[in-house]
Write a protein that holds these residues in place. Structure first.
Motif, PDB file in Angstrom:
ATOM      1  N   SER A  86      -1.967   0.888  -7.497  1.00  0.00           N
ATOM      2  CA  SER A  86      -1.862   2.207  -7.721  1.00  0.00           C
ATOM      3  C   SER A  86      -3.678   1.875  -7.679  1.00  0.00           C
ATOM      4  CB  SER A  86      -1.568   2.854  -8.274  1.00  0.00           C
ATOM      5  OG  SER A  86      -1.014   1.836  -9.237  1.00  0.00           O
ATOM      6  N   ASN A  87      -3.983   1.191  -8.431  1.00  0.00           N
ATOM      7  CA  ASN A  87      -5.057   0.405  -9.400  1.00  0.00           C
ATOM      8  C   ASN A  87      -6.449   1.103  -8.278  1.00  0.00           C
ATOM      9  OD1 ASN A  87      -3.311   0.081 -11.050  1.00  0.00           O
ATOM     10  ND2 ASN A  87      -4.562  -2.322 -11.347  1.00  0.00           N
ATOM     11  N   THR A  88      -6.360   0.206  -7.042  1.00  0.00           N
ATOM     12  CA  THR A  88      -7.662   0.554  -6.168  1.00  0.00           C
ATOM     13  C   THR A  88      -8.176   1.905  -6.550  1.00  0.00           C
ATOM     14  OG1 THR A  88      -6.501  -1.683  -4.898  1.00  0.00           O
ATOM     15  CG2 THR A  88      -8.303   0.125  -3.680  1.00  0.00           C
ATOM     16  N   PHE A  89      -7.143   3.022  -6.022  1.00  0.00           N
ATOM     17  CA  PHE A  89      -7.904   4.164  -5.519  1.00  0.00           C
ATOM     18  C   PHE A  89      -8.340   4.491  -7.217  1.00  0.00           C
ATOM     19  CE2 PHE A  89      -4.018   3.218  -3.030  1.00  0.00           C
ATOM     20  CZ  PHE A  89      -4.819   3.681  -1.713  1.00  0.00           C
ATOM     21  N   GLY A  90      -7.676   4.472  -7.814  1.00  0.00           N
ATOM     22  CA  GLY A  90      -8.489   4.589  -9.291  1.00  0.00           C
ATOM     23  C   GLY A  90     -10.074   4.153  -9.651  1.00  0.00           C
ATOM     24  N   ILE A  91      -9.402   2.682  -9.890  1.00  0.00           N
ATOM     25  CA  ILE A  91     -10.883   2.075  -9.796  1.00  0.00           C
ATOM     26  C   ILE A  91     -12.067   2.530  -8.419  1.00  0.00           C
ATOM     27  CG2 ILE A  91     -12.515   0.031  -9.876  1.00  0.00           C
ATOM     28  CD1 ILE A  91     -10.946   0.495 -11.846  1.00  0.00           C
ATOM     29  N   ALA A  92     -11.404   2.924  -7.379  1.00  0.00           N
ATOM     30  CA  ALA A  92     -12.598   3.490  -6.821  1.00  0.00           C
ATOM     31  C   ALA A  92     -12.897   4.218  -6.895  1.00  0.00           C
ATOM     32  CB  ALA A  92     -11.911   3.294  -4.772  1.00  0.00           C
ATOM     33  N   ALA A  93     -12.369   5.451  -7.287  1.00  0.00           N
ATOM     34  CA  ALA A  93     -12.410   6.617  -7.213  1.00  0.00           C
ATOM     35  C   ALA A  93     -13.568   7.131  -8.312  1.00  0.00           C
ATOM     36  CB  ALA A  93     -11.385   8.110  -8.054  1.00  0.00           C
ATOM     37  N   LEU A  94     -13.464   5.947  -9.183  1.00  0.00           N
ATOM     38  CA  LEU A  94     -14.492   5.519 -10.918  1.00  0.00           C
ATOM     39  C   LEU A  94     -15.427   5.155 -10.133  1.00  0.00           C
ATOM     40  CD1 LEU A  94     -13.145   4.390 -14.371  1.00  0.00           C
ATOM     41  CD2 LEU A  94     -15.043   3.699 -13.246  1.00  0.00           C
ATOM     42  N   ALA A  95     -15.566   4.238  -9.508  1.00  0.00           N
ATOM     43  CA  ALA A  95     -17.231   3.828  -9.060  1.00  0.00           C
ATOM     44  C   ALA A  95     -17.691   4.112  -8.096  1.00  0.00           C
ATOM     45  CB  ALA A  95     -16.297   2.477  -7.818  1.00  0.00           C
ATOM     46  N   ARG A  96     -17.175   5.585  -7.402  1.00  0.00           N
ATOM     47  CA  ARG A  96     -17.902   6.719  -6.767  1.00  0.00           C
ATOM     48  C   ARG A  96     -18.225   7.493  -7.130  1.00  0.00           C
ATOM     49  NH1 ARG A  96     -13.508   6.304  -3.639  1.00  0.00           N
ATOM     50  NH2 ARG A  96     -13.567   4.623  -1.423  1.00  0.00           N
ATOM     51  N   ASN A  97     -17.355   7.965  -8.489  1.00  0.00           N
ATOM     52  CA  ASN A  97     -18.394   9.030  -9.523  1.00  0.00           C
ATOM     53  C   ASN A  97     -19.384   8.249 -10.548  1.00  0.00           C
ATOM     54  OD1 ASN A  97     -16.412  11.206  -8.031  1.00  0.00           O
ATOM     55  ND2 ASN A  97     -14.807   9.889 -10.566  1.00  0.00           N
ATOM     56  N   ALA A  98     -19.560   7.578 -10.737  1.00  0.00           N
ATOM     57  CA  ALA A  98     -20.573   6.331 -11.135  1.00  0.00           C
ATOM     58  C   ALA A  98     -21.773   5.778 -10.662  1.00  0.00           C
ATOM     59  CB  ALA A  98     -20.126   5.298 -12.008  1.00  0.00           C
ATOM     60  N   ASP A 107     -13.701  -1.750   0.246  1.00  0.00           N
ATOM     61  CA  ASP A 107     -12.200  -2.036  -0.215  1.00  0.00           C
ATOM     62  C   ASP A 107     -12.126  -3.081   0.713  1.00  0.00           C
ATOM     63  OD1 ASP A 107      -9.160  -2.319  -0.774  1.00  0.00           O
ATOM     64  OD2 ASP A 107      -8.358   0.175   0.211  1.00  0.00           O
ATOM     65  N   LEU A 108     -11.644  -4.534  -0.003  1.00  0.00           N
ATOM     66  CA  LEU A 108     -11.119  -5.474   1.065  1.00  0.00           C
ATOM     67  C   LEU A 108      -9.569  -6.041   0.834  1.00  0.00           C
ATOM     68  CD1 LEU A 108     -13.867  -7.808  -1.468  1.00  0.00           C
ATOM     69  CD2 LEU A 108     -13.698  -7.447   0.789  1.00  0.00           C
ATOM     70  N   GLY A 109      -9.125  -4.600  -0.035  1.00  0.00           N
ATOM     71  CA  GLY A 109      -7.665  -5.091   0.365  1.00  0.00           C
ATOM     72  C   GLY A 109      -6.860  -5.189  -0.800  1.00  0.00           C
ATOM     73  N   ILE A 110      -5.715  -5.417   0.287  1.00  0.00           N
ATOM     74  CA  ILE A 110      -4.829  -6.459  -0.638  1.00  0.00           C
ATOM     75  C   ILE A 110      -4.227  -7.872  -0.368  1.00  0.00           C
ATOM     76  CG2 ILE A 110      -2.224  -6.712  -1.616  1.00  0.00           C
ATOM     77  CD1 ILE A 110      -2.051  -3.629  -1.706  1.00  0.00           C
ATOM     78  N   VAL A 111      -4.851  -9.216  -1.460  1.00  0.00           N
ATOM     79  CA  VAL A 111      -4.158 -10.479  -0.606  1.00  0.00           C
ATOM     80  C   VAL A 111      -3.438 -11.331  -1.240  1.00  0.00           C
ATOM     81  CG1 VAL A 111      -6.123 -10.605   0.182  1.00  0.00           C
ATOM     82  CG2 VAL A 111      -5.589 -11.253  -2.405  1.00  0.00           C
ATOM     83  N   ALA A 112      -2.484 -11.423  -1.129  1.00  0.00           N
ATOM     84  CA  ALA A 112      -1.632 -12.495  -1.514  1.00  0.00           C
ATOM     85  C   ALA A 112      -1.706 -13.229  -2.500  1.00  0.00           C
ATOM     86  CB  ALA A 112      -0.245 -12.805  -0.365  1.00  0.00           C
ATOM     87  N   ASP A 113      -0.518 -14.247  -3.270  1.00  0.00           N
ATOM     88  CA  ASP A 113      -1.610 -15.143  -4.625  1.00  0.00           C
ATOM     89  C   ASP A 113      -1.366 -15.913  -3.640  1.00  0.00           C
ATOM     90  OD1 ASP A 113      -1.227 -13.087  -7.033  1.00  0.00           O
ATOM     91  OD2 ASP A 113       1.000 -12.848  -6.537  1.00  0.00           O
ATOM     92  N   VAL A 170       0.868  -1.388   0.010  1.00  0.00           N
ATOM     93  CA  VAL A 170       0.073   0.120   0.218  1.00  0.00           C
ATOM     94  C   VAL A 170       0.576   1.052   0.122  1.00  0.00           C
ATOM     95  CG1 VAL A 170      -1.545  -1.495   0.852  1.00  0.00           C
ATOM     96  CG2 VAL A 170       0.367   0.325   2.306  1.00  0.00           C
ATOM     97  N   PRO A 171       0.519   2.464  -0.719  1.00  0.00           N
ATOM     98  CA  PRO A 171       1.280   3.780  -0.495  1.00  0.00           C
ATOM     99  C   PRO A 171       1.324   3.946   0.436  1.00  0.00           C
ATOM    100  CG  PRO A 171      -0.950   3.797  -2.038  1.00  0.00           C
ATOM    101  CD  PRO A 171      -0.543   2.629  -1.071  1.00  0.00           C
ATOM    102  N   GLY A 172       3.271   4.297   0.694  1.00  0.00           N
ATOM    103  CA  GLY A 172       3.395   4.713   2.765  1.00  0.00           C
ATOM    104  C   GLY A 172       4.476   3.886   2.576  1.00  0.00           C
ATOM    105  N   ASN A 173       4.629   2.956   1.858  1.00  0.00           N
ATOM    106  CA  ASN A 173       5.237   2.197   2.767  1.00  0.00           C
ATOM    107  C   ASN A 173       6.422   1.483   1.762  1.00  0.00           C
ATOM    108  OD1 ASN A 173       3.809  -0.066   4.764  1.00  0.00           O
ATOM    109  ND2 ASN A 173       2.371   0.507   3.395  1.00  0.00           N
TER     110      ASN A 173
END
Length: 408
Positions: free
Chosen positions: A202-214, A220-226, A189-192
């Motif tokens: 970075s993708n989460t933030f752009g997609i989240a903004a697009l979703a809210r604007n829509a 946000d389910l966060g980042i999970v490992a493979d 995550v940013p800041g680390n």
């Protein structure tokens, strides 16, 4: 599986979606952009009385039909303070905008069309028209009238009339809930501080903004490992939250480390399609998991954002009963475009206005789907259909505006 044309993929996704008709009540000051779930009738009549539209004098037309008529001023009517008497022959009442027209009066003379005399009298100086400058009771709306039908998108003007109709809260369709899941051992995550083999997510933030604007709420389910178990657990959190859409970022292909598609299928997802004939964004996955739409976006940031624009935004707006965002337009090529191959290309470009008012689209020299800086500076995507021939300078071409305000 062959590559699916973009238009067919969009149609299949939207045809699988049904608008959410569950509703909730929200306070009026929180209703901007929401869609009415019920017809909204007026709770009162507006104006509630014959009201003056101007500052002047309320009087009888028969007493002041011609200039030079003299009348006695017997009182005053102001907004919130009505004159309680009746206007008789040869009488007038000083009146102000929005004030009730007193009984007996049928017209309002503008204050600048009256000369003041001694003893509280006035003389008319301009011809009068019967009924002038009076807003009749119910001119705007009457009690019980449906002013805003169900399906109306609430904006500043509609919120104003809803308030005037005495509605402190509105029944609106529930916003879709979009759960966003980023996957990948390489993401932090940013800041680390990223490790030697890691990158910033970075993708989460752009997609989240697009979703809210829509028109969506975002979880946000966060980042999970493979890791299949971690992905399954994240899917479970989306299901518990009753998400309408789960968007996965990365891992939707079928490589050795791409676990999302296989894990989703193991969890019960019905795969509709994946692999779209588009650039960027070929590894797009679409399916359903119970009542939840599944949209697997590519991991490359630009690919993810382009696919979000073309697929996620229209899906959310259909679920929310909102009209599509108009983004399509025409521009002239500001530079040559090479002939295209079998995939529909979305070329990042800038826009400038020519002297004749047409938009000129000029592509960036580098179009790699990992280049976020280029995408952030782009004004539009130039749409190059499959097998499109070379495009010469000045030729018209379809574009998708990344900032709809440019359409104005």
């Amino acid at each position: 599986m062959s590559l699916l044309p973009v238009a067919e993929a969009q149609a299949r996704l939207l045809n699988s979606a049904t608008s959410i008709h569950r509703f909730e009540s929200v306070a009026l000051d929180m209703a901007e952009g929401r869609v009415l779930a019920r017809d909204l009738p007026a709770r009162l009549t507006q104006p509630p009385f014959d009201a003056s539209a101007m500052d002047g004098y309320a009087l009888r037309f028969d007493d002041a039909a011609t200039p030079g008529s003299e009348l006695q001023v017997i009182g005053e009517s102001a907004a919130g303070h009505a004159f309680e008497g009746t206007v008789g022959n040869g009488e007038a009442v000083r009146i102000f905008t929005g004030a009730p027209v007193p009984a007996g009066a049928d017209s309002v003379l503008l204050q600048e069309d009256a000369g003041r005399l001694e003893g509280g009298r006035i003389r008319t100086t301009y011809p009068l028209r019967k009924g002038q400058h009076i807003r009749p009771r119910g001119q705007d709306f009457i009690e019980g009238e449906t002013v805003l039908p169900a399906g109306t998108v609430m904006d500043f003007s509609r919120l104003t009339v809803a308030a005037a109709m005495n509605h402190p809260a509105l029944d609106v369709y529930r916003r879709p809930l979009v759960a966003i899941l980023a996957t990948g051992d390489e993401l932090v995550v940013p800041g680390n501080e990223p490790g030697p083999s890691q990158i910033i997510a970075s993708n989460t933030f752009g997609i989240a903004a697009l979703a809210r604007n829509a028109g969506a709420h975002v979880l946000d389910l966060g980042i999970v490992a493979d890791d299949r178990d971690e992905i399954i657990a994240a899917i479970g959190r989306a299901q518990v939250a009753k998400a309408d859409v789960i968007v996965t970022l990365g891992g939707a292909s079928v490589g050795d480390h791409d676990l999302v598609q296989a894990t989703m299928i193991a969890a019960g997802m019905q795969l509709d399609f994946w692999r779209i004939a588009m650039r960027p964004g070929k590894p797009l996955m679409v399916g359903s998991l119970g009542d939840m739409h599944v949209l697997g976006l590519p991991g490359n940031p630009v690919s993810s954002l382009v696919c979000g624009l073309l697929f996620l935004e229209p899906l959310i707006r259909k679920l929310a009963s909102l009209p599509p965002v108009k983004r399509e337009g025409i521009a002239l090529a500001g530079a040559p475009f090479a002939a295209n191959d079998q995939r529909q290309d979305y070329v990042r470009a800038t826009l400038t206005k020519a002297d004749d008012g047409n938009w000129l689209a000029e592509p960036f020299s580098k179009q790699d789907s990992s280049m976020m800086k280029v995408f952030s500076r782009a004004d539009c995507l130039v749409v190059r259909p499959p097998h499109a021939p070379e495009l010469e300078v000045g030729s018209p071409t379809q574009v998708i505006f990344l900032r709809p305000d440019l359409l104005g």
